[in-house]
Design a protein around this motif. Structure first.
Motif, short mmCIF file in Angstrom:
data_model
loop_
_atom_site.label_atom_id
_atom_site.label_comp_id
_atom_site.label_asym_id
_atom_site.label_seq_id
_atom_site.Cartn_x
_atom_site.Cartn_y
_atom_site.Cartn_z
N ARG A 293 0.84 -1.21 0.00
CA ARG A 293 0.00 0.00 0.00
C ARG A 293 0.88 1.25 0.00
NH1 ARG A 293 -3.72 -1.02 4.20
NH2 ARG A 293 -5.40 -1.61 2.79
N CYS A 294 1.87 1.27 0.87
CA CYS A 294 2.77 2.45 0.93
C CYS A 294 3.45 2.66 -0.42
CB CYS A 294 3.85 2.26 1.99
SG CYS A 294 3.19 2.41 3.64
N PHE A 295 3.94 1.58 -1.02
CA PHE A 295 4.67 1.69 -2.29
C PHE A 295 3.74 2.19 -3.40
CE2 PHE A 295 7.91 -0.82 -5.13
CZ PHE A 295 8.32 0.38 -5.69
N SER A 296 2.53 1.61 -3.46
CA SER A 296 1.61 2.01 -4.54
C SER A 296 1.16 3.46 -4.36
CB SER A 296 0.37 1.11 -4.54
OG SER A 296 0.76 -0.23 -4.60
N TYR A 297 0.89 3.87 -3.12
CA TYR A 297 0.46 5.26 -2.88
C TYR A 297 1.60 6.23 -3.20
CZ TYR A 297 -3.77 3.66 -0.35
OH TYR A 297 -4.97 3.10 0.01
N TYR A 298 2.83 5.79 -2.90
CA TYR A 298 4.00 6.63 -3.21
C TYR A 298 4.10 6.82 -4.73
CZ TYR A 298 8.93 7.77 -4.05
OH TYR A 298 10.09 8.33 -4.51
N ALA A 299 3.98 5.71 -5.48
CA ALA A 299 4.05 5.79 -6.94
C ALA A 299 2.92 6.68 -7.48
CB ALA A 299 3.98 4.39 -7.56
N ALA A 300 1.73 6.53 -6.90
CA ALA A 300 0.58 7.34 -7.34
C ALA A 300 0.84 8.82 -7.04
CB ALA A 300 -0.69 6.87 -6.65
N SER A 301 1.46 9.09 -5.90
CA SER A 301 1.75 10.50 -5.55
C SER A 301 2.76 11.09 -6.53
CB SER A 301 2.32 10.60 -4.13
OG SER A 301 1.46 9.97 -3.24
N LEU A 302 3.74 10.27 -6.94
CA LEU A 302 4.71 10.76 -7.94
C LEU A 302 3.99 11.08 -9.24
CD1 LEU A 302 7.80 8.37 -7.58
CD2 LEU A 302 7.57 10.71 -6.75
N ALA A 303 3.06 10.20 -9.63
CA ALA A 303 2.31 10.44 -10.87
C ALA A 303 1.49 11.72 -10.76
CB ALA A 303 1.40 9.25 -11.18
N ASP A 304 0.97 11.98 -9.57
CA ASP A 304 0.18 13.21 -9.37
C ASP A 304 1.05 14.46 -9.41
OD1 ASP A 304 -2.29 12.06 -9.29
OD2 ASP A 304 -2.26 11.70 -7.13
N GLU A 305 2.30 14.31 -8.96
CA GLU A 305 3.20 15.49 -8.97
C GLU A 305 3.63 15.85 -10.39
OE1 GLU A 305 6.49 14.62 -6.39
OE2 GLU A 305 5.13 14.36 -4.69
N LYS A 306 3.63 14.86 -11.27
CA LYS A 306 3.97 15.05 -12.70
C LYS A 306 5.35 15.67 -12.93
CE LYS A 306 -0.81 15.83 -14.23
NZ LYS A 306 -1.29 14.54 -14.48
N GLU A 307 6.22 15.63 -11.93
CA GLU A 307 7.50 16.31 -12.09
C GLU A 307 8.64 15.37 -12.46
OE1 GLU A 307 8.13 18.59 -8.58
OE2 GLU A 307 6.46 19.91 -9.09
N LYS A 308 8.46 14.10 -12.09
CA LYS A 308 9.57 13.17 -12.20
C LYS A 308 9.12 11.95 -13.00
CE LYS A 308 12.00 10.35 -9.01
NZ LYS A 308 11.80 9.65 -7.78
N ASP A 309 10.06 11.30 -13.65
CA ASP A 309 9.74 10.05 -14.33
C ASP A 309 9.44 8.99 -13.26
OD1 ASP A 309 9.67 7.71 -15.71
OD2 ASP A 309 11.71 7.82 -16.50
N PHE A 310 8.27 8.38 -13.34
CA PHE A 310 7.89 7.43 -12.30
C PHE A 310 7.72 6.00 -12.83
CE2 PHE A 310 4.23 9.75 -13.90
CZ PHE A 310 3.39 8.74 -14.30
N SER A 311 8.33 5.72 -14.00
CA SER A 311 8.17 4.40 -14.61
C SER A 311 8.70 3.27 -13.73
CB SER A 311 8.92 4.33 -15.94
OG SER A 311 8.20 5.00 -16.91
N PHE A 312 9.83 3.51 -13.07
CA PHE A 312 10.39 2.48 -12.19
C PHE A 312 9.40 2.17 -11.07
CE2 PHE A 312 12.36 1.59 -8.08
CZ PHE A 312 12.98 0.38 -8.36
N GLU A 313 8.92 3.22 -10.40
CA GLU A 313 8.01 3.01 -9.27
C GLU A 313 6.70 2.35 -9.72
OE1 GLU A 313 9.74 5.75 -9.82
OE2 GLU A 313 10.92 6.08 -7.99
N ALA A 314 6.19 2.79 -10.89
CA ALA A 314 4.93 2.24 -11.40
C ALA A 314 5.06 0.73 -11.64
CB ALA A 314 4.53 2.94 -12.70
N THR A 315 6.19 0.34 -12.24
CA THR A 315 6.41 -1.05 -12.61
C THR A 315 6.68 -1.90 -11.37
OG1 THR A 315 7.46 -0.11 -14.56
CG2 THR A 315 7.68 -2.48 -14.26
#
Ligand SMILES: Cc1cc2nc3c(=O)[nH]c(=O)nc-3n(C[C@H](O)[C@H](O)[C@H](O)COP(=O)(O)OP(=O)(O)OC[C@H]3O[C@@H](n4cnc5c(N)ncnc54)[C@H](O)[C@@H]3O)c2cc1C
Length: 378
Positions: A293-315
């Motif tokens: 849950r923590c990992f998925s929410y973190y990846a989702a938060s990165l996607a919401d920030e739209k500032e950084k490439d989040f492909s690693f976290e998403a995968t």
């Protein structure tokens, strides 16, 4: 840490809806393998069919963390319902919202977001699954139309969808030859193929789509010819984050049912919750769920920030949550013993549904290939 007041409110609203409307029919959806279309359409008035789309086009503009929470709450009750919601909201609505022109958004989003239209996305082909970029479906420009020929398979909502984002090849160049189109079910040359019989995710219709000289108006090309690969990869990244929500939901349900049952079931004059080996299974389930849950929410938060490439976290969050969900559901069956192996209890459904999490949106093997690639980039 990641959840704000508005996310808590959203969770409460969806949980109340899911408990009241979805829970009573969840087993029946699975048993009959029937899509609950009327109930699905109620997600429109609930305000979540365009959860990431712009308010200008009737969306909620609530972001990917909100979408992940929505998947989790629906997935906790019926993973197949959540999967159809994902195909509609992320693969179709979010795809059009992120990449479509103003007129495409104006034409398609309000109907998809109100629930009057159902959406999906068609990428996979019989010979191009993990290697989606190797797709063969062709789109050839003829006058003011594109003519599509080819076959797609495994398309979620294929049998019930009105509008699909379809990827097709506009040139032979492997990576620069892919383009995306908005295809309506009534377009000439479009037809629905076989409905696939599945071990799990039953009630979320998975279907073949056939394009035989299918006529798509040129204004339905999304962005430019050859721009499909980037759109596809961007969509897959946010799909992988939000589908993790469904894994969380399945694991949460497995944990709740295991806790409940272990306190009721007695053997050797004790409840089975008193046995340390049962406690271990439940403790591991809760720990791994919280980590996912923590990992998925973190990846989702990165996607919401739209500032950084989040492909690693998403995968990485996708594969971690998917495998966690399967383990949780299998352990839930173990805790229920023989009863867990029957259809008297929902845990066997959770296990059948969870397995898809390791296949859909990219298999666990492909996720690891991509994780390694992303690490090399960094
Ligand atoms: C219920 C369901 C719903 C779906 N919904 C959609 C949808 O809405 N839209 C859509 O476009 N698609 C959808 N899919 C398709 C899904 O994305 C594919 O099934 C998935 O990407 C795997 O492709 P494949 O089934 O062809 O398996 P294959 O690619 O044939 O893989 C078979 C096996 O080989 C392994 N493998 C393949 N390549 C490699 C490699 N390079 N390295 C290591 N191992 C490898 C795989 O991991 C797997 O174990 C859905 C699938 C299912 C089952």
């Amino acid at each position: 840490m990641f959840e704000k007041e508005e996310h808590k409110l959203l969770r409460q609203t969806i949980r109340a809806f899911a408990e009241k409307e979805l829970a009573p029919i969840a087993a029946e959806i699975d048993e009959k393998d029937e899509f609950p279309e009327k109930l699905f359409k109620k997600l429109g008035p609930l305000g979540i069919l365009g959860i990431t789309a712009s308010e200008k086009y009737s969306g909620a503009e609530a972001g990917f963390l909100a979408a992940t929470i929505a998947m989790e709450e629906l997935g906790r009750i019926s993973a197949s319902f959540a999967l159809s919601y994902l195909a509609h909201t992320i693969l179709c609505v979010n795809g059009i919202s992120e990449n479509g022109s103003a007129s495409q958004k104006q034409k398609y989003l309000p109907k998809l977001i109100s629930g009057s239209h159902i959406g999906g996305m068609a990428m996979t082909e019989p010979q191009a699954g993990s290697d989606a970029v190797g797709m063969k479906c062709k789109a050839v420009k003829k006058g003011d139309k594109y003519i599509l020929n080819g076959e797609k398979t495994f398309i979620t909502n294929g049998a019930v969808g009105d509008v699909f984002v379809v990827y097709a090849r506009t040139s032979e160049d492997r990576t620069r030859g892919l383009s995306a189109f908005i295809v309506e079910k009534q377009f000439k040359g479009f037809s629905i193929g076989k409905k696939l019989k599945k071990m799990g995710m039953r009630g979320s219709p998975t279907t073949e789509l056939i394009f035989k000289d299918c006529e798509v108006p040129e204004e339905n090309l999304i962005k430019e010819e050859g721009g499909g690969l980037k759109q596809m990869m961007d969509t897959l990244d946010v799909e992988r984050i939000t589908i993790s929500g469904i894994s969380l939901g399945i694991a949460e349900a497995s944990l709740e049912k295991s806790l409940e049952y272990s306190k009721e079931r007695k053997q050797f004059d004790k409840t089975i919750s008193e046995f340390q080996m049962v406690q271990k299974m439940i403790a591991d389930m809760a720990t791994q769920l919280e980590a996912a849950r923590c990992f998925s929410y973190y990846a989702a938060s990165l996607a919401d920030e739209k500032e950084k490439d989040f492909s690693f976290e998403a995968t990485a969050c996708k594969v971690f949550a998917a495998e966690m969900a399967t383990r949780a559901a299998m352990d839930a069956i173990q805790i229920f013993g023989g009863y867990g192996y029957t259809k008297e209890y929902p845990v066997e459904r959770y296990a059948r549904d969870a397995k898809l999490m390791e296949i859909g949106a990219g298999t666990s093997q492909i996720m690891r290939v991509k994780i390694f690639r992303e690490l090399q980039k960094r």
